[in-house]
Design a protein around this motif. Structure first.
Motif, mmCIF file in Angstrom:
data_model
loop_
_atom_site.group_PDB
_atom_site.id
_atom_site.type_symbol
_atom_site.label_atom_id
_atom_site.label_comp_id
_atom_site.label_asym_id
_atom_site.label_seq_id
_atom_site.Cartn_x
_atom_site.Cartn_y
_atom_site.Cartn_z
ATOM 1 N N PRO A 133 0.826 -1.211 0.000
ATOM 2 C CA PRO A 133 0.000 0.000 0.000
ATOM 3 C C PRO A 133 0.857 1.256 0.000
ATOM 4 O O PRO A 133 1.913 1.293 0.619
ATOM 5 N N ILE A 134 0.386 2.251 -0.699
ATOM 6 C CA ILE A 134 1.109 3.514 -0.804
ATOM 7 C C ILE A 134 0.225 4.642 -0.289
ATOM 8 O O ILE A 134 -0.962 4.698 -0.584
ATOM 9 N N VAL A 135 0.830 5.522 0.479
ATOM 10 C CA VAL A 135 0.139 6.711 0.972
ATOM 11 C C VAL A 135 0.569 7.876 0.098
ATOM 12 O O VAL A 135 1.765 8.101 -0.100
ATOM 13 N N GLU A 136 -0.401 8.585 -0.438
ATOM 14 C CA GLU A 136 -0.090 9.735 -1.275
ATOM 15 C C GLU A 136 -0.541 10.996 -0.548
ATOM 16 O O GLU A 136 -1.697 11.119 -0.165
ATOM 17 N N ILE A 137 0.373 11.913 -0.353
ATOM 18 C CA ILE A 137 0.081 13.177 0.318
ATOM 19 C C ILE A 137 0.113 14.269 -0.737
ATOM 20 O O ILE A 137 1.122 14.460 -1.410
ATOM 21 N N VAL A 138 -1.007 14.948 -0.880
ATOM 22 C CA VAL A 138 -1.116 16.019 -1.876
ATOM 23 C C VAL A 138 -1.191 17.344 -1.132
ATOM 24 O O VAL A 138 -2.013 17.511 -0.231
ATOM 25 N N LYS A 139 -0.347 18.273 -1.515
ATOM 26 C CA LYS A 139 -0.336 19.599 -0.893
ATOM 27 C C LYS A 139 -0.912 20.605 -1.888
ATOM 28 O O LYS A 139 -0.614 20.554 -3.071
ATOM 29 N N PHE A 140 -1.714 21.508 -1.367
ATOM 30 C CA PHE A 140 -2.358 22.529 -2.192
ATOM 31 C C PHE A 140 -1.908 23.906 -1.767
ATOM 32 O O PHE A 140 -1.588 24.141 -0.606
ATOM 33 N N ASP A 141 -1.921 24.845 -2.708
ATOM 34 C CA ASP A 141 -1.601 26.223 -2.375
ATOM 35 C C ASP A 141 -2.865 26.947 -1.942
ATOM 36 O O ASP A 141 -3.930 26.353 -1.817
ATOM 37 N N SER A 142 -2.768 28.241 -1.709
ATOM 38 C CA SER A 142 -3.921 29.014 -1.224
ATOM 39 C C SER A 142 -5.052 29.108 -2.247
ATOM 40 O O SER A 142 -6.190 29.394 -1.892
ATOM 41 N N ASN A 143 -4.760 28.866 -3.513
ATOM 42 C CA ASN A 143 -5.790 28.910 -4.560
ATOM 43 C C ASN A 143 -6.379 27.531 -4.851
ATOM 44 O O ASN A 143 -7.041 27.338 -5.863
ATOM 45 N N ASP A 144 -6.130 26.595 -3.968
ATOM 46 C CA ASP A 144 -6.603 25.217 -4.125
ATOM 47 C C ASP A 144 -6.078 24.548 -5.383
ATOM 48 O O ASP A 144 -6.743 23.701 -5.975
ATOM 49 N N LYS A 145 -4.906 24.933 -5.793
ATOM 50 C CA LYS A 145 -4.249 24.253 -6.904
ATOM 51 C C LYS A 145 -3.217 23.298 -6.326
ATOM 52 O O LYS A 145 -2.552 23.609 -5.339
ATOM 53 N N GLU A 146 -3.085 22.171 -6.969
ATOM 54 C CA GLU A 146 -2.149 21.171 -6.491
ATOM 55 C C GLU A 146 -0.723 21.710 -6.564
ATOM 56 O O GLU A 146 -0.261 22.146 -7.600
ATOM 57 N N LYS A 147 -0.072 21.681 -5.422
ATOM 58 C CA LYS A 147 1.274 22.227 -5.329
ATOM 59 C C LYS A 147 2.325 21.129 -5.467
ATOM 60 O O LYS A 147 3.281 21.274 -6.219
ATOM 61 N N SER A 148 2.136 20.035 -4.744
ATOM 62 C CA SER A 148 3.089 18.931 -4.820
ATOM 63 C C SER A 148 2.442 17.640 -4.343
ATOM 64 O O SER A 148 1.415 17.651 -3.681
ATOM 65 N N LYS A 149 3.101 16.538 -4.688
ATOM 66 C CA LYS A 149 2.649 15.214 -4.263
ATOM 67 C C LYS A 149 3.832 14.464 -3.676
ATOM 68 O O LYS A 149 4.947 14.581 -4.155
ATOM 69 N N GLU A 150 3.534 13.730 -2.637
ATOM 70 C CA GLU A 150 4.535 12.848 -2.038
ATOM 71 C C GLU A 150 3.927 11.459 -1.976
ATOM 72 O O GLU A 150 2.777 11.302 -1.605
ATOM 73 N N ARG A 151 4.708 10.467 -2.340
ATOM 74 C CA ARG A 151 4.252 9.081 -2.261
ATOM 75 C C ARG A 151 5.217 8.306 -1.387
ATOM 76 O O ARG A 151 6.423 8.349 -1.609
ATOM 77 N N HIS A 152 4.657 7.643 -0.391
ATOM 78 C CA HIS A 152 5.467 6.840 0.517
ATOM 79 C C HIS A 152 4.787 5.489 0.719
ATOM 80 O O HIS A 152 3.561 5.426 0.789
ATOM 81 N N PRO A 153 5.568 4.431 0.854
ATOM 82 C CA PRO A 153 4.956 3.155 1.217
ATOM 83 C C PRO A 153 4.419 3.241 2.642
ATOM 84 O O PRO A 153 4.949 4.003 3.468
ATOM 85 N N LEU A 154 3.403 2.502 2.918
ATOM 86 C CA LEU A 154 2.800 2.523 4.246
ATOM 87 C C LEU A 154 3.818 2.144 5.313
ATOM 88 O O LEU A 154 3.786 2.674 6.421
ATOM 89 N N SER A 155 4.733 1.290 4.970
ATOM 90 C CA SER A 155 5.755 0.868 5.933
ATOM 91 C C SER A 155 6.620 2.037 6.408
ATOM 92 O O SER A 155 7.169 2.005 7.500
ATOM 93 N N TYR A 156 6.746 3.071 5.606
ATOM 94 C CA TYR A 156 7.507 4.269 5.985
ATOM 95 C C TYR A 156 6.945 4.856 7.285
ATOM 96 O O TYR A 156 7.685 5.202 8.202
#
Length: 61
Positions: free
Chosen positions: A21-44
């Protein structure tokens, strides 16, 4: 044909066991636009929490 299907099924089963399983963390800016994505295995996350629990356990005991 049966042998072909059997080997295909075995390959699929082997592939499924290697998926994690992978956890994906999506960060948004103040305009609700996607700023960045991080993908980590659940084991992390599990490994870091287990490490914290081991430290806590050693302090308590």
């Amino acid at each position: 044909m049966l042998e072909k299907n059997k080997s295909l099924t075995n390959n699929i089963d082997n592939y499924k066991t290697t998926l994690s399983p992978i956890v994906e963390i999506v960060k948004f800016d103040s305009n609700d636009k996607e700023k960045s994505k991080e993908r980590h295995p659940l084991s992390y996350f599990l490994d870091s929490e287990c490490h914290k629990l081991k430290i806590l356990n050693s302090v308590l005991n």
